[in-house]
Design a protein around this motif. Structure first.
Motif, PDB file in Angstrom:
ATOM      1  N   GLY A   1      46.576  54.597  70.069  1.00 33.27           N
ATOM      2  CA  GLY A   1      47.757  54.236  69.298  1.00 33.27           C
ATOM      3  C   GLY A   1      48.606  53.192  70.001  1.00 33.27           C
ATOM      4  O   GLY A   1      49.170  52.303  69.367  1.00 33.27           O
ATOM      5  N   LEU A   2      48.700  53.289  71.335  1.00 32.56           N
ATOM      6  CA  LEU A   2      49.449  52.287  72.098  1.00 32.56           C
ATOM      7  C   LEU A   2      48.794  50.914  71.963  1.00 32.56           C
ATOM      8  O   LEU A   2      49.481  49.912  71.726  1.00 32.56           O
ATOM      9  N   ILE A   3      47.477  50.875  72.056  1.00 31.05           N
ATOM     10  CA  ILE A   3      46.762  49.604  71.913  1.00 31.05           C
ATOM     11  C   ILE A   3      46.947  49.051  70.509  1.00 31.05           C
ATOM     12  O   ILE A   3      47.186  47.848  70.329  1.00 31.05           O
ATOM     13  N   GLU A   4      46.875  49.916  69.490  1.00 26.80           N
ATOM     14  CA  GLU A   4      47.086  49.471  68.108  1.00 26.80           C
ATOM     15  C   GLU A   4      48.507  48.968  67.893  1.00 26.80           C
ATOM     16  O   GLU A   4      48.724  47.987  67.177  1.00 26.80           O
ATOM     17  N   THR A   5      49.490  49.623  68.500  1.00 23.85           N
ATOM     18  CA  THR A   5      50.880  49.203  68.364  1.00 23.85           C
ATOM     19  C   THR A   5      51.086  47.827  68.973  1.00 23.85           C
ATOM     20  O   THR A   5      51.737  46.955  68.384  1.00 23.85           O
ATOM     21  N   ILE A   6      50.526  47.608  70.150  1.00 21.15           N
ATOM     22  CA  ILE A   6      50.625  46.292  70.802  1.00 21.15           C
ATOM     23  C   ILE A   6      49.918  45.237  69.968  1.00 21.15           C
ATOM     24  O   ILE A   6      50.435  44.132  69.760  1.00 21.15           O
ATOM     25  N   TYR A   7      48.749  45.571  69.428  1.00 22.93           N
ATOM     26  CA  TYR A   7      47.994  44.643  68.593  1.00 22.93           C
ATOM     27  C   TYR A   7      48.788  44.265  67.348  1.00 22.93           C
ATOM     28  O   TYR A   7      48.859  43.095  66.967  1.00 22.93           O
ATOM     29  N   GLU A   8      49.377  45.273  66.670  1.00 27.07           N
ATOM     30  CA  GLU A   8      50.155  45.007  65.452  1.00 27.07           C
ATOM     31  C   GLU A   8      51.377  44.149  65.759  1.00 27.07           C
ATOM     32  O   GLU A   8      51.754  43.289  64.971  1.00 27.07           O
ATOM     33  N   ARG A   9      51.996  44.387  66.913  1.00 29.35           N
ATOM     34  CA  ARG A   9      53.162  43.592  67.287  1.00 29.35           C
ATOM     35  C   ARG A   9      52.785  42.129  67.519  1.00 29.35           C
ATOM     36  O   ARG A   9      53.494  41.226  67.099  1.00 29.35           O
TER      37      ARG A   9
END
Length: 68
Positions: free
Chosen positions: A56-64
């Motif tokens: 989820g952290l990686i996805e959050t950074i990716y989405e940002r």
């Protein structure tokens, strides 16, 4: 699916889950029920296992980065 609205919120959830895991070990002498409740709360904060939280952290950074 696992990402938060911001990286800060996601990291705070992870920090809270880590605090609950540590509390579970400290609460173990008081009874397994309290330790178990702390672990369940940590599981809910992470929205699954620690690997789910990291994904989820990686996805959050990716989405940002995708929004920029």
């Amino acid at each position: 699916m696992f990402c938060s609205t911001s990286v800060t919120v996601h990291l705070l959830r992870g920090l809270g889950a880590l605090a609950l895991v540590i509390a579970a070990f400290l609460l173990e002498p008081l009874g397994m029920i309290w330790a178990g409740l702390a672990l369940i709360a940590a599981f809910l904060l992470m929205r699954g296992c620690p690997m789910c939280w990291m994904m989820g952290l990686i996805e959050t950074i990716y989405e940002r980065r995708k929004k920029k």
